[in-house]
Design a protein around this motif. Sequence first.
Motif, PDB file in Angstrom:
ATOM      1  N   ASP A  28       0.838  -1.207   0.000  1.00 52.16           N
ATOM      2  CA  ASP A  28       0.000   0.000   0.000  1.00 52.16           C
ATOM      3  C   ASP A  28       0.868   1.250   0.000  1.00 52.16           C
ATOM      4  O   ASP A  28       1.905   1.303   0.665  1.00 52.16           O
ATOM      5  N   LYS A  29       0.423   2.260  -0.710  1.00 50.03           N
ATOM      6  CA  LYS A  29       1.083   3.564  -0.701  1.00 50.03           C
ATOM      7  C   LYS A  29       0.356   4.416   0.333  1.00 50.03           C
ATOM      8  O   LYS A  29      -0.874   4.497   0.316  1.00 50.03           O
ATOM      9  N   LYS A  65      -4.110   6.052   3.675  1.00 53.47           N
ATOM     10  CA  LYS A  65      -3.708   5.233   2.535  1.00 53.47           C
ATOM     11  C   LYS A  65      -4.120   5.975   1.273  1.00 53.47           C
ATOM     12  O   LYS A  65      -5.215   6.525   1.194  1.00 53.47           O
ATOM     13  N   GLN A 119      -5.577   6.105  -2.133  1.00 54.51           N
ATOM     14  CA  GLN A 119      -6.471   5.270  -2.933  1.00 54.51           C
ATOM     15  C   GLN A 119      -6.168   5.465  -4.408  1.00 54.51           C
ATOM     16  O   GLN A 119      -5.901   6.564  -4.859  1.00 54.51           O
ATOM     17  N   LYS A 120      -6.232   4.391  -5.170  1.00 51.81           N
ATOM     18  CA  LYS A 120      -6.075   4.495  -6.620  1.00 51.81           C
ATOM     19  C   LYS A 120      -7.331   5.132  -7.183  1.00 51.81           C
ATOM     20  O   LYS A 120      -8.442   4.811  -6.768  1.00 51.81           O
ATOM     21  N   ARG A 121      -7.128   6.039  -8.128  1.00 52.26           N
ATOM     22  CA  ARG A 121      -8.267   6.711  -8.756  1.00 52.26           C
ATOM     23  C   ARG A 121      -8.913   5.767  -9.754  1.00 52.26           C
ATOM     24  O   ARG A 121      -8.248   5.075 -10.498  1.00 52.26           O
ATOM     25  N   LYS A 122     -10.238   5.787  -9.751  1.00 49.28           N
ATOM     26  CA  LYS A 122     -10.969   4.984 -10.730  1.00 49.28           C
ATOM     27  C   LYS A 122     -10.973   5.733 -12.048  1.00 49.28           C
ATOM     28  O   LYS A 122     -10.852   6.948 -12.087  1.00 49.28           O
ATOM     29  N   LYS A 123     -11.132   4.986 -13.135  1.00 50.73           N
ATOM     30  CA  LYS A 123     -11.186   5.622 -14.447  1.00 50.73           C
ATOM     31  C   LYS A 123     -12.390   6.557 -14.486  1.00 50.73           C
ATOM     32  O   LYS A 123     -13.472   6.211 -14.030  1.00 50.73           O
TER      33      LYS A 123
END
Length: 128
Positions: A14-15, A82, A84-88
């Motif tokens: 995790d970043k 944390k 979070q990865k961005r959704k498309k």
Amino acid sequence: QLQFIMATDYKVGDKIVLFKKHQEAIIRYIGKAHFAPDKTSYGLELLEDGIGDTNGTVDDQKYFECPEKKGLFVWETDIKFKIQKRKKSMKSNRKIHRKESSNIYDAVFPEPTKPPTLTDKNSSSIFS
């Protein structure tokens, strides 16, 4: 709206962002360490200009690997959140849809061909 992540949601890889100096890091180790056996330690690889105090090894005990002075051990309370990865976005989905649509359109309605001109040697002309 902020989403708070519980410690049980953290995992290796995790970043995260630390409270101190808002440093970004990647979690490389989660577990007990000999220097704090009663607590869960988080071994981090600091990103960008972060300066740590280890390469993942403490007192000849290797917990993870990272470049020298890029490793750091912290407690859960030192982790701010944390990343979070961005959704498309819908915009990128529309581009894909338009591209597919234009290919279908091109197949149904191909570009018109260029009519012969008077200077074309291979074309027949009513003037010859």
